[in-house]
Design an enzyme around this catalytic site. Structure first.
Site, short mmCIF file in Angstrom:
data_model
loop_
_atom_site.label_atom_id
_atom_site.label_comp_id
_atom_site.label_asym_id
_atom_site.label_seq_id
_atom_site.Cartn_x
_atom_site.Cartn_y
_atom_site.Cartn_z
N LYS A 36 0.86 -1.20 0.00
CA LYS A 36 0.00 0.00 0.00
C LYS A 36 0.89 1.25 0.00
O LYS A 36 2.10 1.15 0.23
CB LYS A 36 -0.93 -0.03 1.21
N ARG A 134 -10.00 0.35 15.22
CA ARG A 134 -10.00 0.92 13.87
C ARG A 134 -10.99 0.08 13.08
O ARG A 134 -12.05 -0.25 13.62
CB ARG A 134 -8.56 0.87 13.31
N TYR A 263 17.45 29.79 5.10
CA TYR A 263 16.43 30.63 5.74
C TYR A 263 16.71 30.86 7.22
O TYR A 263 17.06 29.93 7.95
CB TYR A 263 15.05 29.96 5.62
C1 PLP Z 1 -3.80 -4.07 8.37
C2 PLP Z 1 -2.32 -4.02 8.21
N1 PLP Z 1 -1.64 -5.18 8.17
C3 PLP Z 1 -0.30 -5.23 8.01
C4 PLP Z 1 0.43 -4.07 7.90
C5 PLP Z 1 1.93 -4.16 7.74
O1 PLP Z 1 2.56 -3.63 8.84
P1 PLP Z 1 4.15 -3.55 8.94
O2 PLP Z 1 4.59 -2.60 7.89
O3 PLP Z 1 4.39 -3.07 10.31
O4 PLP Z 1 4.67 -4.93 8.69
C6 PLP Z 1 -0.23 -2.84 7.97
C7 PLP Z 1 0.55 -1.59 7.90
O5 PLP Z 1 0.28 -0.58 8.45
C8 PLP Z 1 -1.64 -2.82 8.13
O6 PLP Z 1 -2.33 -1.66 8.17
#
Ligand code: PLP
Length: 369
Positions: A36, A134, A263
């Site tokens: 993601k 969540r 700056y």
């Molecule tokens: C639902 C969910 N699963 C897994 C992950 C992966 O987490 P990580 O990057 O800590 O391994 C995330 C990341 O935020 C997540 O939101």
């Protein structure tokens, strides 16, 4: 014309090695690789294409659009979408073989009514909230969910999962409470005759800290990219940074002692020195707060950031070393003779590796190594 600006070198060899090391640590369980937010800033399609043929690999994204992008890149692996699904996207998700997230009673009812109309539904995983507060079904509603599922022969979840809120912390007592909740909700499902092909709870923190939570699959993001999820975990899995973030030297001048730089003039040179301008700024994801104690890597040495980081550029104090215009400095990662962990910046400025890596996008050119 060659591009002049920040570059993110993506070391796919390290990515693959990280993946193998994680898989070994997890005794060859399936890995649901979180790509993601454009692969945590690395480029989702670069990451997915590099590891799509590795055994036991599937992907997770947050939005339908991110999943679509991967399908358009010819990624055929399973893709789990973490966000709440939209009714209007159910048919396309089915067509594209995407896996939906059912995180409320209403979500399940929506899928059931889709099934009644179309005699088929996309694959889905049921998400329970065990303490993150969540997305996720309340534990108290598990019996309702299981009853609804049991009544519908064609609507069976592929998986069940939950998410830790403190798995990367030193104190794991809350994570253990979450794990106990998850165990009870799985048991209840199994008692109701529901078979889950995939059960997953573990993120990077839990991978390092909570082997009891491994189940059938591991959802992994940060460790895959070769960075620590927090400064409270001990890094028992060997991983290397996948991204080296670099900026080009575009100008060098010799200045006198006592010269204010950038700056506010808060940085004043202590002696006669070379000041170089680097074409990368906070708009490119280099955090502005880093200027106070910030350093960059160049030819195996580190040099101080001189003054406030600007939107598109910043300055470095090279002392008596005359750097080469057109060459690059390392902002974080590991490249050639330079190494500057993104974790160092995160700890110094009180942020996280997640914030720093996902900030790399926009004008930054990604170069696959
Ligand atoms: C639902 C969910 N699963 C897994 C992950 C992966 O987490 P990580 O990057 O800590 O391994 C995330 C990341 O935020 C997540 O939101």
């Amino acid at each position: 014309m060659t591009y002049r600006g920040p570059k993110a070198y993506i070391h796919t060899d390290r990515l693959k090695q990280n993946l193998r090391n994680i898989q070994r640590h997890a005794c060859d369980r399936n890995l649901i690789c979180a790509v993601k937010a454009d692969g945590y800033g690395h480029g989702a399609s670069i990451i997915a294409n590099s590891i799509k043929n590795e055994p036991g690999v599937s992907f997770a994204v947050f939005t339908f659009e991110e999943a679509l992008e991967l399908r358009n890149e010819n990624i055929q692996n399973d893709i789990l979408i973490f966000s709440r699904f939209q009714k209007e996207r159910i048919q396309s998700s089915l067509d594209l073989n995407l896996t939906l997230n059912v995180s409320s009673i209403q979500d399940l009812k929506t899928l059931i009514s889709f099934y009644h109309r179309h005699q088929s539904v996309p694959k889905f995983h049921v998400k329970f909230d065990t303490g993150m507060t969540r997305l996720g079904i309340d534990i108290e509603d598990a019996a309702i969910i299981y009853e609804l599922i049991s009544k519908e022969d064609g609507v069976e979840p592929e998986g069940i999962y939950s998410h830790f809120s403190t798995a990367d912390e030193g104190d794991l007592s809350y994570a253990e409470l979450q794990l106990n909740q998850f165990k009870s909700v799985i048991q209840l499902g199994q008692k109701s005759g529901i078979k889950f092909k995939e059960i997953h709870f573990t993120n990077s923190g839990a991978l390092l800290n909570i082997p009891d939570a491994f189940y059938t699959s591991i959802r992994v993001g940060m460790l895959l990219y070769g960075a620590a999820p927090s400064d409270e975990v001990s890094m028992d899995i060997d991983v290397e940074p996948v991204m080296s973030f670099c900026g080009p030297i575009v100008n060098i001048r010799r200045v006198k002692a006592g010269t204010p730089v950038s700056y506010g003039g808060v940085y004043i040179t202590e002696k006669d020195t070379y000041i170089a301008v680097i074409q990368t700024g906070f708009a490119d994801g280099l955090p502005r707060q880093w200027f106070e104690n910030g350093i960059v890597g160049y030819k195996g040495q580190t040099f101080k950031i001189a003054g406030r980081i600007c939107m598109d550029q910043f300055m470095v104090d090279f002392g008596d070393i005359l750097p080469v215009e057109g060459e690059e400095v390392l902002l974080f990662g590991k490249k050639d003779a330079n190494e500057l962990p993104v974790e160092t910046i995160a700890n110094e400025i009180g942020t996280t590796t997640y914030v720093l890596l996902t900030a790399i996008h926009g004008r930054t050119e990604r170069i696959i190594i």
